[in-house]
Design an enzyme around this catalytic site. Sequence first.
Site, mmCIF file in Angstrom:
data_model
loop_
_atom_site.group_PDB
_atom_site.id
_atom_site.type_symbol
_atom_site.label_atom_id
_atom_site.label_comp_id
_atom_site.label_asym_id
_atom_site.label_seq_id
_atom_site.Cartn_x
_atom_site.Cartn_y
_atom_site.Cartn_z
ATOM 1 N N TYR A 154 37.130 41.707 54.097
ATOM 2 C CA TYR A 154 37.199 42.461 52.888
ATOM 3 C C TYR A 154 38.074 41.644 51.706
ATOM 4 O O TYR A 154 37.688 41.615 50.498
ATOM 5 C CB TYR A 154 38.104 43.936 53.072
ATOM 6 C CG TYR A 154 37.474 44.895 51.947
ATOM 7 C CD1 TYR A 154 36.088 44.807 51.464
ATOM 8 C CD2 TYR A 154 38.388 45.534 51.488
ATOM 9 C CE1 TYR A 154 35.593 45.982 50.951
ATOM 10 C CE2 TYR A 154 38.087 46.536 50.483
ATOM 11 C CZ TYR A 154 36.598 46.737 50.114
ATOM 12 O OH TYR A 154 36.248 47.696 49.215
ATOM 13 N N LYS A 161 41.301 46.593 45.261
ATOM 14 C CA LYS A 161 41.348 48.022 45.439
ATOM 15 C C LYS A 161 42.817 48.330 45.550
ATOM 16 O O LYS A 161 43.167 49.516 45.191
ATOM 17 C CB LYS A 161 40.683 48.152 46.912
ATOM 18 C CG LYS A 161 39.239 48.395 46.809
ATOM 19 C CD LYS A 161 38.695 49.251 45.917
ATOM 20 C CE LYS A 161 37.012 49.224 46.400
ATOM 21 N NZ LYS A 161 36.447 50.230 45.193
#
Length: 255
Positions: A154, A161
């Site tokens: 990720y 995020k």
Amino acid sequence: MGILDGRRIVITGVLTDASLAYGAAELALAEGAEILVTGAGRAMRLTQRTARKLGDGIEVVEFDVTEPSHADALRDHLATSWGQVDGALHAIGFAPEICLGGTFMDAAWEDVRVALEISTYSLKMLADAVAPLMPAGGSIVGLDFDAARAWPAYDWMGVAKAGLESTCRYLARYLGPQGIRVNLVSAGPMRTMAARSIPGFSAFEDAWAQRAPLGWSVTDPSAVSRTVVAMLSDWLPATTGSIIQADGGYHAIGA
């Protein structure tokens, strides 16, 4: 009578009918909302085609978060067409390929900047567009993926995020006096277009299937949609600056 009856909601991120934003938009309509969908750039035509599946007369307006003038343009359009806004869904995210897939140390600032601008700062841009049109208060909801951990592959999207989560808290702080709630819904992994851009996504699927105590389906977005719509409603009037987990309970379970 639905829980969004008579409410006017701006929905971003409707690319395909498999997107989380599409599921939220579909349920918002079923719960009585009037919606406006935004799209941008080369994906605008795809958004327009997908919006037609939601029903006749769904308006699609361009909102490119890399163009500072677009927040003003969207706000002006909404002021003319609606007068006021009751809620907005932020479902915007993108990172260049080098920012994902285990190449964390190889990504240059120019690549990371793109990820942060589109995936993080865009929440503030959406707030710039809709908050002035919420004189009676309202709800801004963003889609999140748990940034408390460093996930495989990720990479810089995880950093983006984390920034999104912090942005949510600061927006909640500054917009709260206007009665505007700002929250995130942290969803478990779904087989969306965004997920397909993440190398090794199957590892997320396998982990959730094994560990989420309520179980988890990567092809059924209904639980996430219902959580988003609940947050857009006035049923949680004292909740802001929060991350609401809609992940089958995975976040609470150890290895």
